[in-house]
Design an enzyme around this catalytic site. Structure first.
Site, PDB file in Angstrom:
ATOM      1  N   SER A 183       1.008  -1.230   0.008  1.00  0.00           N
ATOM      2  CA  SER A 183       0.037  -0.080   0.030  1.00  0.00           C
ATOM      3  C   SER A 183       1.083   1.442   0.065  1.00  0.00           C
ATOM      4  O   SER A 183       1.977   1.532  -0.844  1.00  0.00           O
ATOM      5  CB  SER A 183      -0.938  -0.033   1.080  1.00  0.00           C
ATOM      6  OG  SER A 183      -1.995   0.894   0.999  1.00  0.00           O
ATOM      7  N   HIS A 209      -7.256  -6.056   0.031  1.00  0.00           N
ATOM      8  CA  HIS A 209      -6.180  -5.123   0.049  1.00  0.00           C
ATOM      9  C   HIS A 209      -5.030  -5.649   0.835  1.00  0.00           C
ATOM     10  O   HIS A 209      -3.814  -5.672   0.542  1.00  0.00           O
ATOM     11  CB  HIS A 209      -6.552  -3.803   0.236  1.00  0.00           C
ATOM     12  CG  HIS A 209      -5.389  -2.702   0.211  1.00  0.00           C
ATOM     13  ND1 HIS A 209      -4.568  -2.488  -0.872  1.00  0.00           N
ATOM     14  CD2 HIS A 209      -4.877  -2.011   1.079  1.00  0.00           C
ATOM     15  CE1 HIS A 209      -3.768  -1.839  -0.547  1.00  0.00           C
ATOM     16  NE2 HIS A 209      -3.976  -1.225   0.595  1.00  0.00           N
ATOM     17  N   GLU A 250      -1.608  15.539  13.538  1.00  0.00           N
ATOM     18  CA  GLU A 250      -1.768  16.962  12.440  1.00  0.00           C
ATOM     19  C   GLU A 250      -0.963  16.594  11.436  1.00  0.00           C
ATOM     20  O   GLU A 250      -1.549  17.062  10.061  1.00  0.00           O
ATOM     21  CB  GLU A 250      -1.234  18.129  13.159  1.00  0.00           C
ATOM     22  CG  GLU A 250      -2.039  18.648  14.621  1.00  0.00           C
ATOM     23  CD  GLU A 250      -3.546  18.716  14.190  1.00  0.00           C
ATOM     24  OE1 GLU A 250      -3.753  19.376  12.999  1.00  0.00           O
ATOM     25  OE2 GLU A 250      -4.573  19.004  14.708  1.00  0.00           O
TER      26      GLU A 250
END
Length: 313
Positions: A130, A291, A231
């Site tokens: 991925s 996946h 963040e």
């Protein structure tokens, strides 16, 4: 191969068809981060009995929100069966590796190349799943990569495309931010909050692999936190869906194996030509999985990877 190769967390969120939304018709272009200073990545190593630490090494990269621990069982098996050193890395902003900006594929690839050069690894195989798959492809396609370094490229269920990540990923980050803001102290409390955002318990357990539990001796950290910088990850979601190269800009002519999950849409027939443009000496194998191919079919995945590496000309 024993069943304990199955990953404890096999998040079905990664098998859903809507995780990527193609925007090839309106690509964005990103900086190459040529001036970015690489960071020293944390890793787990498996060294064969002959003591070889450098030649023919296999370097493994995890996916988004993952870590080197996801690959511990397979790393041991690869090292034992192939008699080679295996290194599973924590990419920047994941696991126990440093938190750093920017969170781009060029920067992550530079970190991995730095790791390879520090340890004088040669004739290596790169394996990535991925997000980690995009990192290994970005490194292979980097024109500055010495030709003698990389011999085999293995990409697990991802294509070298520019795409938009599903909003689910942002919702997971928001859920983790909420856990931190509530200053919770127990894993059970964090699980309950995350379960409000995601009903699949496997997804919740996967996200919980990133928690740091409170340290009673450290009053500044007396509540649950997450290892990943939330963040930073929130700001980087769009970048993580992208890819640093466009077809025709560069290519890698070496041996390349793509392993697709049959039930996954991360690789589909629309992407095959792009994959061939970047990696003309590629082959594609398919496993009956979503996946998370190496977690759902670890024995079959292991056989494909080992056969590909062992049959190198």
């Amino acid at each position: 191969m024993h069943s304990n190769l199955l990953l404890r967390s096999r998040p079905s969120c990664f098998t859903r068809q809507n995780l990527y939304r193609s925007f090839i018709s309106r690509p964005r272009y990103y900086s190459s981060d040529n001036q970015v200073k690489p960071v020293d990545l944390e890793f787990l190593e498996q060294i064969p009995e002959n003591g070889n630490r450098t030649e023919g090494a296999l370097v493994i990269l995890h996916g988004l929100f993952g870590s080197k621990r996801n690959w511990s069982s397979l790393s041991k098996a690869f090292s034992r069966d192939l008699d080679i050193p295996v290194y599973a890395l924590d990419l920047r902003n994941h696991g126990t590796s440093p938190h750093a900006l920017p969170m781009t594929y060029s920067a992550m690839a530079a970190d991995v190349l730095h790791f390879i050069q520090q340890r004088n690894l040669s004739k290596i195989s790169l394996l990535g799943h991925s997000m980690g798959g995009k990192v290994v492809m970005a490194l292979a396609l980097n024109p500055s990569l010495p030709h003698s370094v990389l011999h085999n490229l293995i990409v697990a269920d991802i294509a070298p495309i520019r795409a938009s990540l599903s909003g689910e990923f942002l919702s997971y980050i928001e859920a983790m931010k909420r856990v931190e803001s509530m200053k919770l102290r127990t894993r059970k409390e964090a699980l309950e909050v995350l379960a409000e955002y995601e009903k699949d318990p496997n997804v919740v357990l996967f996200l919980l692999t990133n928690i740091i539990t409170p340290h009673t001796s450290d009053p500044e950290h007396d509540y649950i936190r997450f290892r990943i910088p939330l963040e930073t990850m929130s700001d980087a979601i769009q970048e993580i869906g992208s890819f640093p190269y466009a077809p025709g800009e560069t290519r890698w002519d070496g041996r390349t194996l793509f392993v697709k999950g049959e039930k996954s849409k991360f690789i589909n027939h629309h992407y095959i030509q792009t994959m061939k443009d970047f990696f003309p000496n590629m082959k594609l194998d398919t496993l009956d999985a979503g996946h998370w191919v190496h977690g759902e079919r670890p024995n079959e995945f292991k056989k494909l990877v080992e056969a590909f590496i062992a049959t190198e000309p």
